[in-house]
Enzyme design. Structure first.
Site, PDB file in Angstrom:
ATOM      1  N   LYS A  82      28.158  37.164   4.332  1.00 56.07           N
ATOM      2  CA  LYS A  82      28.019  37.169   5.791  1.00 56.07           C
ATOM      3  C   LYS A  82      28.379  38.566   6.295  1.00 56.07           C
ATOM      4  CE  LYS A  82      29.729  34.530   9.798  1.00 56.07           C
ATOM      5  NZ  LYS A  82      30.598  33.384  10.178  1.00 56.07           N
ATOM      6  N   SER A 158      28.584  29.942  12.766  1.00 58.08           N
ATOM      7  CA  SER A 158      28.035  31.281  12.896  1.00 58.08           C
ATOM      8  C   SER A 158      27.485  31.841  11.580  1.00 58.08           C
ATOM      9  CB  SER A 158      29.116  32.229  13.428  1.00 58.08           C
ATOM     10  OG  SER A 158      30.224  32.288  12.538  1.00 58.08           O
ATOM     11  N   SER A 182      32.119  27.044  11.276  1.00 56.85           N
ATOM     12  CA  SER A 182      31.020  27.995  11.089  1.00 56.85           C
ATOM     13  C   SER A 182      30.447  28.081   9.688  1.00 56.85           C
ATOM     14  CB  SER A 182      31.458  29.397  11.548  1.00 56.85           C
ATOM     15  OG  SER A 182      31.534  29.451  12.944  1.00 56.85           O
TER      16      SER A 182
END
Length: 461
Positions: A82, A158, A182
């Site tokens: 990420k 996210s 997330s």
């Protein structure tokens, strides 16, 4: 059956590489080819580090040729990060223009160093909701990460880009972060497995924070056994790796599974149908099912909202004042909303955290694990920001975080895995929640369920 090496899971790839039936370079090339073909439409990656990945794969091959016996557990296996996690592969943007073209690639976060020591090959950095402050990965600067099951729908957030990459075969493992769900939210939206470990089990150093007392780094993979393999490398040391892999390989003891009513409020029928199917699997495995009440859960969502708002504002306060236009309008508004909080609000939220932590500890004296939906619904269309759930209109953030935020507030481990698909064909997520540092129990139960079902083996076209 897999059509290319890019369709293989981590553990299966590791076995083939160990037997010299698959080379790291062959695997990495297959993944890079998949990225070339899929990423323009799905927008999972913000940066692809193809040259570095090829070099790392070639080195892994040379080590394999010159070494007998055991080799590192992730030897030659391609992974993504990420784009909130520092690495030397590419700048870290945090999905924002806050840092211009990104923070310079000067160092690896400790968790990335552990991955490299375990033999992992980093192929790129994935899209996310800006500064991790959102649940859809509709990124205002880089565009949305699109759900591979239906590109008109959100990937969740996210860590949406990581979930898309894993689901679409653009790398079988990725590192995500989880503050109010997330990792688990996009795992449920995209039909993969995602684990939020116990708070503090995996270091968050050199990971751009959202709310430090709620932030976690965790694995995102196609199966529970792959999550166990990846978490072992993230924790570091042979003992952890062997403990987690023993858990997925053994038949678990007779488990006591709790169903807490909070996690079923407002769930749509197809989500309840997926949980009912999972309960039937548990009963087939001779596990005991208990219904229970945890009243303290009712205040957890609001407490988490207050804590996130306060801690996110504390981190972004200076840049928010000096460079407000560096943020997208929606995220800027969300951050500025933290200014309306009072000290009393934060103290009360922290009091709720204590009460909920005590309530979870009491619950896990009576059951081994909780079983719950990950989300009350399936992935929503891109651009939809509110839903009618439970007879009232609620924000997507509130809906998606409802069943996930309590586990961040208390720090207990929680894992989302694919449930029975909805009639539309979209994935559903079922969530296993355990006591403090009981990841091995989650892996044992999750792997047992996956041996009894094929929900996790479905792939988007």
């Amino acid at each position: 059956m897999p059509t290319t090496p890019a369709d293989l899971g981590l553990r299966e790839s590791a076995r083939l590489i160990a037997r010299r039936k698959l080379s790291p370079s062959e695997l990495v090339e297959a993944v890079l080819d998949r990225i070339d073909r899929k990423n323009p439409d799905l927008n999972a990656y913000l940066a692809v580090t193809a040259d570095g990945a090829r070099d790392a794969a070639a080195k892994a091959e040379r080590r394999l040729a010159g070494r007998r016996g055991a080799h590192p557990p992730l030897h030659g296996l391609p992974h993504s990060l990420k784009d909130l996690i520092h690495s030397t592969d590419a700048p870290t943007t945090a999905g924002s223009r806050l840092f211009g073209e990104g923070l310079p690639p000067e160092r690896d976060a400790p968790v990335v160093r552990r991955l490299r020591r375990a033999g992992a090959v980093i192929v790129g950095k994935t899209n996310l909701h800006e500064v991790a402050y959102g649940v859809t990965t509709v990124n205002e600067h880089f565009g949305p990460a699109r759900n591979p099951w239906d590109p008109t729908r959100v990937s969740g957030g996210s860590s949406g880009g990581s979930a898309v990459a894993v689901a679409a075969g653009m790398g079988a493992g990725s590192l995500g972060t989880d503050t109010r769900g997330s990792i688990r939210i996009p795992a449920a939206c995209c039909g993969i497995t995602g684990l939020k470990p116990t708070f503090g089990l995996v270091p968050t150093d050199d990971v751009v924070p959202l709310a430090p007392t709620l932030d976690h780094v965790g694995p995102m993979t196609r199966s529970v056994e792959d999550a166990a393999l990846l978490l072992g490398a993230m924790v570091g040391g042979r003992a952890a790796r062997e403990r987690y892999l023993r858990a997925v390989d053994r038949k678990p003891r007779r488990l006591r599974i709790g169903l807490a009513s909070y996690y079923f409020d407002d769930a749509e029928p197809e989500v309840l149908d997926a949980i009912e199917a999972a309960v039937k699997v548990c009963e087939r495995l001779k596990w005991e099912i208990y219904e229970l009440e945890i009243p303290a859960l009712e205040n957890a969502l609001e407490a988490s909202r207050v804590i996130v708002s306060a801690e996110a504002l504390a981190f972004h306060d200076r840049t928010l004042r000096e460079s407000p236009d560096a943020y997208g309008p929606l995220v800027r508004s969300r951050l500025e909303g933290g200014r309306s909080l009072t000290a009393v609000d934060l103290v009360r939220a922290e009091q709720e955290r204590v009460l909920l932590t005590e309530a979870f500890a009491e619950a896990f004296e009576n059951v081994d694990l909780l079983l719950a939906p990950t989300l009350p619904c399936t992935a929503t269309p891109i651009g939809v920001n509110a839903l009618d759930i439970g007879g009232k209109e609620r924000s997507i953030s509130e809906v998606f975080c409802q069943y996930n935020a309590p586990q961040n507030v208390t720090g207990v481990p929680a894992m989302s895995m694919p449930g029975k698909p909805a009639k539309s064909g979209l994935p559903t997520g079922i969530q296993l929640i355990g006591g403090w540092r009981r990841e091995a129990d989650l892996f044992a139960a999750g792997a047992a369920i996956q041996r009894e079902t094929d929900w996790h083996s479905r792939r988007p076209r």
